[in-house]
Design an enzyme around this catalytic site. Structure first.
Site, short mmCIF file in Angstrom:
data_model
loop_
_atom_site.label_atom_id
_atom_site.label_comp_id
_atom_site.label_asym_id
_atom_site.label_seq_id
_atom_site.Cartn_x
_atom_site.Cartn_y
_atom_site.Cartn_z
N ASN A 1 57.43 46.77 38.57
CA ASN A 1 57.03 45.63 39.53
C ASN A 1 55.64 45.17 39.23
OD1 ASN A 1 59.53 45.46 40.95
ND2 ASN A 1 58.95 46.88 42.25
N GLU B 1 61.00 42.56 48.27
CA GLU B 1 61.29 43.70 47.30
C GLU B 1 59.92 44.44 47.27
OE1 GLU B 1 62.67 43.71 42.53
OE2 GLU B 1 62.51 41.97 43.67
N ARG B 2 60.32 45.92 47.26
CA ARG B 2 59.12 46.73 47.23
C ARG B 2 58.31 46.48 46.06
NH1 ARG B 2 61.19 52.70 45.43
NH2 ARG B 2 62.65 51.93 43.62
N ASN C 1 68.12 52.16 42.90
CA ASN C 1 66.96 52.15 43.86
C ASN C 1 67.28 51.90 45.23
OD1 ASN C 1 67.90 49.48 43.54
ND2 ASN C 1 65.82 48.51 42.81
N CYS D 1 66.88 47.08 38.33
CA CYS D 1 66.67 45.78 38.49
C CYS D 1 67.91 44.83 38.18
CB CYS D 1 65.51 45.12 37.80
SG CYS D 1 65.07 43.30 38.11
N GLY D 2 68.65 44.57 39.00
CA GLY D 2 70.03 43.89 38.59
C GLY D 2 69.71 42.56 37.84
N CYS E 1 67.48 38.84 44.01
CA CYS E 1 67.21 40.48 43.67
C CYS E 1 68.73 40.86 43.65
CB CYS E 1 66.68 41.13 45.03
SG CYS E 1 66.70 42.91 44.74
N GLY E 2 68.98 41.26 42.23
CA GLY E 2 70.14 41.65 42.09
C GLY E 2 70.68 43.09 42.52
N THR E 3 70.01 44.05 42.65
CA THR E 3 70.29 45.23 43.31
C THR E 3 70.55 44.99 44.75
OG1 THR E 3 67.90 45.86 43.36
CG2 THR E 3 69.34 46.75 41.59
N GLY E 4 69.65 44.11 45.30
CA GLY E 4 69.70 43.67 46.80
C GLY E 4 70.93 43.15 47.01
N ASN F 1 64.23 34.99 39.86
CA ASN F 1 63.50 36.30 39.73
C ASN F 1 63.04 36.55 38.33
OD1 ASN F 1 64.88 39.78 40.13
ND2 ASN F 1 62.65 38.88 40.16
N GLN G 1 58.75 41.03 37.56
CA GLN G 1 58.88 42.50 36.82
C GLN G 1 58.73 42.34 35.13
OE1 GLN G 1 61.50 41.56 38.94
NE2 GLN G 1 61.23 42.94 40.55
N HIS H 1 67.72 50.69 49.42
CA HIS H 1 67.97 49.57 49.93
C HIS H 1 68.09 49.84 51.49
CE1 HIS H 1 67.73 46.24 46.70
NE2 HIS H 1 67.92 47.37 46.16
#
Length: 269
Positions: free
Chosen positions: A65, A200-201, A149, A74-75, A209-212, A13, A47, A151
């Site tokens: 983004n 990811e949006r 954010n 963003c993780g 995706c860290g936050t995912g 990423n 990003q 999910h």
């Protein structure tokens, strides 16, 4: 105006990082962010990250983004920024203040506390976020969680059987999600192992995706599907997620500097 940048990635990423903490830059716009992120005519990234001074933390991180839209968290970028900064720090983001601690190979990030209330996701109207009474084609009854954010997490038998490139944008832009949503499909293979793919949006399919990973692990733990610490395996690699008893999420994983460069600001303005 010549501007220096650092290209970095976390599990594939990838990010363009602009450091304006000491020397201010002109204000970032969606047009400039899209231009820099374009992989054919710009530098190319998932990003764009802009660092600047902060009165509330050690520094501020803005996140754009690939489509030019600014997002809250963003993780993977947080781990990259920790590596770039070189020491533990408090970082102000649109989703709140997070703590980052670099290591020899990456970083650990205190992502803060998850939110499950429907109005904090946010959703367009009240409903149970533990198992939302909604479905899109083969994906049904997701858990909604905000980790800086929004999910939606779907648990499925095999993540590779889901045509996420087709159904992801449908879920992302559904009117039930007024700020759009990141779409996660996950399979639980053991009490401490999760297979994950993410739409990811504003980006699309992403290698990581860290936050995912954080949202999915917390959703699985909330449903009693895994232990409070689990490995999340994404196409780009693995992250360790711990949901501590104090309700904070700790994400640990690698980050890498790819190269340094410079560009002419007016070429993208």
């Amino acid at each position: 105006m010549r501007v220096n940048f650092t290209k970095m990635h976390g599990l594939g990423n990838d990010f363009i990082v602009l450091d304006a903490r000491e020397t201010a830059l002109p204000d970032m716009t969606a047009q400039i962010a899209r231009g820099l992120a374009d992989r054919h005519t710009g530098i190319g990234c998932d990003q764009l990250i802009v660092l600047s001074a902060s009165d509330a933390a050690d520094f501020h991180m803005r996140i754009f983004n690939r489509d030019g839209g600014e997002v809250e968290a963003c993780g993977n970028a947080s781990r990259a920024v920790a590596l770039l900064h070189g020491k533990a720090a408090q970082v102000e983001t649109g989703g709140g203040i997070i703590g980052v601690t670099p290591s020899a190979t990456g970083a650990s990030v205190d992502m803060g506390q998850p939110s499950f209330e429907w109005e904090k996701i946010p959703l367009a109207y009240a409903m149970d976020t533990h198992e939302m009474p909604l479905g899109w084609e083969t994906l049904e009854r997701p858990t909604a969680v905000n980790v800086g954010n929004p999910h939606a997490v779907f648990f499925v038998h095999d993540v590779n059987m889901i045509e996420l490139e087709l159904i992801g944008p449908i879920v992302e832009k559904d009117s039930v999600f007024p700020e759009r949503v990141n779409v996660n499909v996950a399979s639980i293979t053991s009490p401490n192992w999760i297979e994950l793919r993410v739409w990811e949006r504003g980006v699309g399919l992403t290698r990581a995706c860290g936050t995912g990973a954080c949202a999915t692990a917390v959703a699985a733990m909330r449903r009693g599907l895994t232990d409070r610490t689990a490995t999340v395996a994404l196409p780009g690699g693995e992250l360790t997620i711990e949901w501590r008893e104090d309700n904070h999420i700790i994400m640990t994983g690698p980050a890498t500097k790819s190269f340094h460069g410079e560009f002419e600001w007016d070429d993208f303005a």
